[in-house]
Design an enzyme around this catalytic site. Structure first.
Site, PDB file in Angstrom:
ATOM      1  N   ASP A  47      -8.548   8.218 -12.167  1.00  0.00           N
ATOM      2  CA  ASP A  47      -8.849   7.641 -11.265  1.00  0.00           C
ATOM      3  C   ASP A  47      -7.548   7.006 -11.915  1.00  0.00           C
ATOM      4  OD1 ASP A  47     -10.170   3.806 -11.480  1.00  0.00           O
ATOM      5  OD2 ASP A  47     -11.326   5.224  -9.892  1.00  0.00           O
ATOM      6  N   ASN A  55      -0.608  -1.850  -3.434  1.00  0.00           N
ATOM      7  CA  ASN A  55      -1.031  -1.469  -2.122  1.00  0.00           C
ATOM      8  C   ASN A  55      -0.603  -2.768  -2.065  1.00  0.00           C
ATOM      9  OD1 ASN A  55      -1.573   0.559  -1.376  1.00  0.00           O
ATOM     10  ND2 ASN A  55      -3.730   0.764  -1.715  1.00  0.00           N
ATOM     11  N   HIS A  60       1.031  -0.202   1.666  1.00  0.00           N
ATOM     12  CA  HIS A  60       0.069   0.944   1.669  1.00  0.00           C
ATOM     13  C   HIS A  60       1.095   2.142   1.866  1.00  0.00           C
ATOM     14  CE1 HIS A  60      -3.672  -0.468   1.797  1.00  0.00           C
ATOM     15  NE2 HIS A  60      -2.976  -1.535   2.571  1.00  0.00           N
ATOM     16  N   ASP A  64       0.845   5.137  -0.838  1.00  0.00           N
ATOM     17  CA  ASP A  64       1.116   6.671  -0.400  1.00  0.00           C
ATOM     18  C   ASP A  64       1.890   7.409  -1.056  1.00  0.00           C
ATOM     19  OD1 ASP A  64      -0.758   6.000   1.389  1.00  0.00           O
ATOM     20  OD2 ASP A  64       0.098   5.976   3.430  1.00  0.00           O
ATOM     21  N   GLU A  90      -8.010   6.497  -4.753  1.00  0.00           N
ATOM     22  CA  GLU A  90      -7.604   6.717  -6.139  1.00  0.00           C
ATOM     23  C   GLU A  90      -8.085   7.532  -7.183  1.00  0.00           C
ATOM     24  OE1 GLU A  90      -8.962   2.829  -7.225  1.00  0.00           O
ATOM     25  OE2 GLU A  90      -7.964   3.862  -5.569  1.00  0.00           O
TER      26      GLU A  90
END
Length: 142
Positions: A47, A55, A60, A64, A90
């Site tokens: 994680d 973000n 974003h 990404d 994630e």
């Protein structure tokens, strides 16, 4: 055409990793093998801490790129037989078939340690994973 559709149905379009549905199918198959043959397997859950902050502050598109980069780093530290998937957001998982306790304990430290070094100083994000992967021998049904 059929191969293309299969690829679309089983992979994550952002990272190119296996998707959750495919990973679940592979894990179920591996559990059957563990039960039948008494072999070991490991499962590693990863994680990315503070990913939402990336973000929110950088957008974003930057998030990404972090996910793609993270997938690449971890992939370089896995064996060919390992199955790496993006579960959602994630959250990632790695199935480690035919791995003993000593080797299984090293995989999370190597993958997360290398990821943390790559991101040192660039963000407040860290990879969080267990210090040991879980193993089952014999009765995988618990």
């Amino acid at each position: 055409m059929e191969a293309s559709l299969l690829h679309l149905a089983t992979s994550d379009p952002l990272t190119g990793l296996w998707n959750r549905r495919h990973f679940t199918e592979v894990v179920n198959g591996e559990l059957g093998r563990v039960r039948r043959h008494g072999v070991q397997a490991g499962l590693m859950l990863l994680d990315l801490d503070h990913f939402k902050r990336i973000n929110d502050t950088r957008g974003h598109a930057a998030g990404d790129e972090v996910l793609r980069h993270f997938a690449g780093i971890v992939s370089r530290h896995l064996r060919e037989a390992d199955v790496f998937a993006r579960l959602r957001g994630e959250e990632f998982a790695v199935l480690l078939p035919c791995i003993d306790d000593a080797a299984g304990a090293c995989v999370p430290r190597n993958a997360c340690g290398n990821t943390d070094r790559e991101y040192a100083g660039r963000s407040s994000m860290a990879c969080r994973c267990p210090s040991r992967s879980g193993h089952r021998r014999g009765d995988a049904g618990g």
